[in-house]
Design a protein around this motif. Structure first.
Motif, PDB file in Angstrom:
ATOM      1  N   LYS A  58      -9.237  -3.726   6.081  1.00 34.54           N
ATOM      2  CA  LYS A  58      -8.469  -3.068   5.018  1.00 34.54           C
ATOM      3  C   LYS A  58      -9.291  -2.071   4.200  1.00 34.54           C
ATOM      4  N   SER A  59     -10.594  -2.210   4.173  1.00 35.08           N
ATOM      5  CA  SER A  59     -11.427  -1.247   3.440  1.00 35.08           C
ATOM      6  C   SER A  59     -11.480   0.109   4.143  1.00 35.08           C
ATOM      7  N   ARG A  60     -10.983   0.176   5.382  1.00 37.97           N
ATOM      8  CA  ARG A  60     -11.006   1.406   6.174  1.00 37.97           C
ATOM      9  C   ARG A  60      -9.620   2.048   6.272  1.00 37.97           C
ATOM     10  N   MET A  61      -8.651   1.525   5.503  1.00 42.86           N
ATOM     11  CA  MET A  61      -7.315   2.120   5.506  1.00 42.86           C
ATOM     12  C   MET A  61      -7.362   3.538   4.965  1.00 42.86           C
ATOM     13  N   LEU A  62      -6.656   4.417   5.641  1.00 41.09           N
ATOM     14  CA  LEU A  62      -6.546   5.805   5.210  1.00 41.09           C
ATOM     15  C   LEU A  62      -5.234   6.044   4.476  1.00 41.09           C
ATOM     16  N   GLN A  63      -4.169   5.437   4.987  1.00 40.28           N
ATOM     17  CA  GLN A  63      -2.842   5.678   4.440  1.00 40.28           C
ATOM     18  C   GLN A  63      -1.963   4.447   4.639  1.00 40.28           C
ATOM     19  N   CYS A  64      -1.077   4.218   3.693  1.00 43.07           N
ATOM     20  CA  CYS A  64      -0.065   3.178   3.835  1.00 43.07           C
ATOM     21  C   CYS A  64       1.256   3.713   3.303  1.00 43.07           C
ATOM     22  N   THR A  65       2.288   3.584   4.118  1.00 40.82           N
ATOM     23  CA  THR A  65       3.641   3.915   3.695  1.00 40.82           C
ATOM     24  C   THR A  65       4.388   2.601   3.535  1.00 40.82           C
ATOM     25  N   ILE A  66       4.991   2.412   2.381  1.00 45.31           N
ATOM     26  CA  ILE A  66       5.697   1.169   2.073  1.00 45.31           C
ATOM     27  C   ILE A  66       7.166   1.488   1.834  1.00 45.31           C
ATOM     28  N   TRP A  67       8.021   0.752   2.523  1.00 44.75           N
ATOM     29  CA  TRP A  67       9.464   0.863   2.318  1.00 44.75           C
ATOM     30  C   TRP A  67       9.951  -0.429   1.683  1.00 44.75           C
ATOM     31  N   LEU A  68      10.657  -0.302   0.581  1.00 40.18           N
ATOM     32  CA  LEU A  68      11.292  -1.431  -0.084  1.00 40.18           C
ATOM     33  C   LEU A  68      12.800  -1.308   0.073  1.00 40.18           C
ATOM     34  N   GLY A  88     -11.890   0.181  -5.115  1.00 40.22           N
ATOM     35  CA  GLY A  88     -12.512   1.430  -4.693  1.00 40.22           C
ATOM     36  C   GLY A  88     -12.129   1.864  -3.282  1.00 40.22           C
ATOM     37  N   ALA A  89     -11.260   1.121  -2.598  1.00 45.35           N
ATOM     38  CA  ALA A  89     -10.901   1.450  -1.206  1.00 45.35           C
ATOM     39  C   ALA A  89      -9.387   1.594  -1.031  1.00 45.35           C
ATOM     40  N   ALA A  90      -8.688   1.952  -2.104  1.00 45.39           N
ATOM     41  CA  ALA A  90      -7.236   2.121  -1.992  1.00 45.39           C
ATOM     42  C   ALA A  90      -6.928   3.319  -1.096  1.00 45.39           C
ATOM     43  N   PRO A  91      -5.983   3.158  -0.173  1.00 40.16           N
ATOM     44  CA  PRO A  91      -5.621   4.266   0.717  1.00 40.16           C
ATOM     45  C   PRO A  91      -4.682   5.240   0.010  1.00 40.16           C
ATOM     46  N   ALA A  92      -4.462   6.396   0.614  1.00 38.03           N
ATOM     47  CA  ALA A  92      -3.359   7.249   0.176  1.00 38.03           C
ATOM     48  C   ALA A  92      -2.110   6.422   0.430  1.00 38.03           C
ATOM     49  N   ARG A  93      -1.150   6.456  -0.511  1.00 41.60           N
ATOM     50  CA  ARG A  93      -0.014   5.558  -0.376  1.00 41.60           C
ATOM     51  C   ARG A  93       1.263   6.207  -0.867  1.00 41.60           C
ATOM     52  N   ALA A  94       2.349   5.890  -0.194  1.00 43.52           N
ATOM     53  CA  ALA A  94       3.676   6.293  -0.633  1.00 43.52           C
ATOM     54  C   ALA A  94       4.561   5.059  -0.585  1.00 43.52           C
ATOM     55  N   CYS A  95       5.523   4.993  -1.486  1.00 46.36           N
ATOM     56  CA  CYS A  95       6.450   3.871  -1.519  1.00 46.36           C
ATOM     57  C   CYS A  95       7.831   4.416  -1.844  1.00 46.36           C
ATOM     58  N   GLY A  96       8.792   4.037  -1.033  1.00 50.07           N
ATOM     59  CA  GLY A  96      10.153   4.485  -1.263  1.00 50.07           C
ATOM     60  C   GLY A  96      11.145   3.393  -0.938  1.00 50.07           C
ATOM     61  N   GLU A  97      12.400   3.680  -1.228  1.00 49.89           N
ATOM     62  CA  GLU A  97      13.469   2.736  -0.944  1.00 49.89           C
ATOM     63  C   GLU A  97      14.178   3.156   0.329  1.00 49.89           C
ATOM     64  N   ALA A  98      14.448   2.172   1.194  1.00 55.27           N
ATOM     65  CA  ALA A  98      15.125   2.459   2.456  1.00 55.27           C
ATOM     66  C   ALA A  98      15.898   1.226   2.899  1.00 55.27           C
ATOM     67  N   LYS A  99      16.947   1.454   3.653  1.00 54.97           N
ATOM     68  CA  LYS A  99      17.666   0.355   4.288  1.00 54.97           C
ATOM     69  C   LYS A  99      16.806  -0.092   5.462  1.00 54.97           C
ATOM     70  N   MET A 109       5.626  -2.224   5.814  1.00 53.07           N
ATOM     71  CA  MET A 109       4.414  -1.433   5.586  1.00 53.07           C
ATOM     72  C   MET A 109       3.903  -0.836   6.881  1.00 53.07           C
ATOM     73  N   ILE A 110       3.523   0.433   6.819  1.00 55.01           N
ATOM     74  CA  ILE A 110       2.996   1.165   7.967  1.00 55.01           C
ATOM     75  C   ILE A 110       1.618   1.684   7.584  1.00 55.01           C
ATOM     76  N   VAL A 111       0.602   1.340   8.373  1.00 49.15           N
ATOM     77  CA  VAL A 111      -0.792   1.649   8.027  1.00 49.15           C
ATOM     78  C   VAL A 111      -1.449   2.533   9.069  1.00 49.15           C
ATOM     79  N   VAL A 112      -2.275   3.464   8.569  1.00 49.57           N
ATOM     80  CA  VAL A 112      -3.194   4.249   9.391  1.00 49.57           C
ATOM     81  C   VAL A 112      -4.585   3.938   8.840  1.00 49.57           C
ATOM     82  N   ALA A 113      -5.529   3.664   9.743  1.00 49.03           N
ATOM     83  CA  ALA A 113      -6.878   3.296   9.314  1.00 49.03           C
ATOM     84  C   ALA A 113      -7.924   3.945  10.211  1.00 49.03           C
ATOM     85  N   ALA A 114      -9.140   3.994   9.716  1.00 48.86           N
ATOM     86  CA  ALA A 114     -10.271   4.461  10.503  1.00 48.86           C
ATOM     87  C   ALA A 114     -10.867   3.278  11.257  1.00 48.86           C
TER      88      ALA A 114
END
Length: 115
Positions: A58-68, A88-99, A109-114
């Motif tokens: 998880k310290s190597r996460m680049l991005q996380c997209t979260i759907w609620l 100190g290792a929070a990824p770029a993140r977006a969170c939105g509402e979706a069915k 949650m959808i993750v991209v990591a190094a």
């Protein structure tokens, strides 16, 4: 040409795709019908396991997209998320509402990591 590795591949998707030094995880969901806190923790546990399998963490996460399924769950989801993300290792993140795929699912949650 950079090699593409796929793990846990089915007809519809792969759980892990590695391309060069980048790891892509498919969307992770929790136990259907559980609380938002439990579903969030389930997602994070699955992310931990898949990243470890792919040679990362998880310290190597680049991005996380979260759907609620409902943004009313944003604060409760963030309480679990904030306790899990390394300082100190929070990824770029977006969170939105979706069915989501099923009404009992509250978060995905959808993750991209190094690597």
């Amino acid at each position: 040409m950079t090699q593409i590795e796929r793990h846990h591949t089915g007809t519809r998707m792969s759980k892990i795709v590695k391309h060069g030094d980048t790891i892509y995880l498919c969307g992770q969901v929790g136990t259907a019908g559980a609380s938002i806190a439990q579903q969030t923790q389930d997602c994070l546990d699955k992310i931990d396991a898949l990243l470890a399998e792919a040679g990362s963490d998880k310290s190597r996460m680049l991005q996380c997209t979260i759907w609620l399924s409902d943004m009313a769950n944003f604060t409760a989801m963030n309480e679990v998320w904030d306790a899990w993300v390394p300082e100190g290792a929070a990824p770029a993140r977006a969170c939105g509402e979706a069915k989501l795929a099923r009404p009992e699912l509250l978060v995905e949650m959808i993750v991209v990591a190094a690597a």
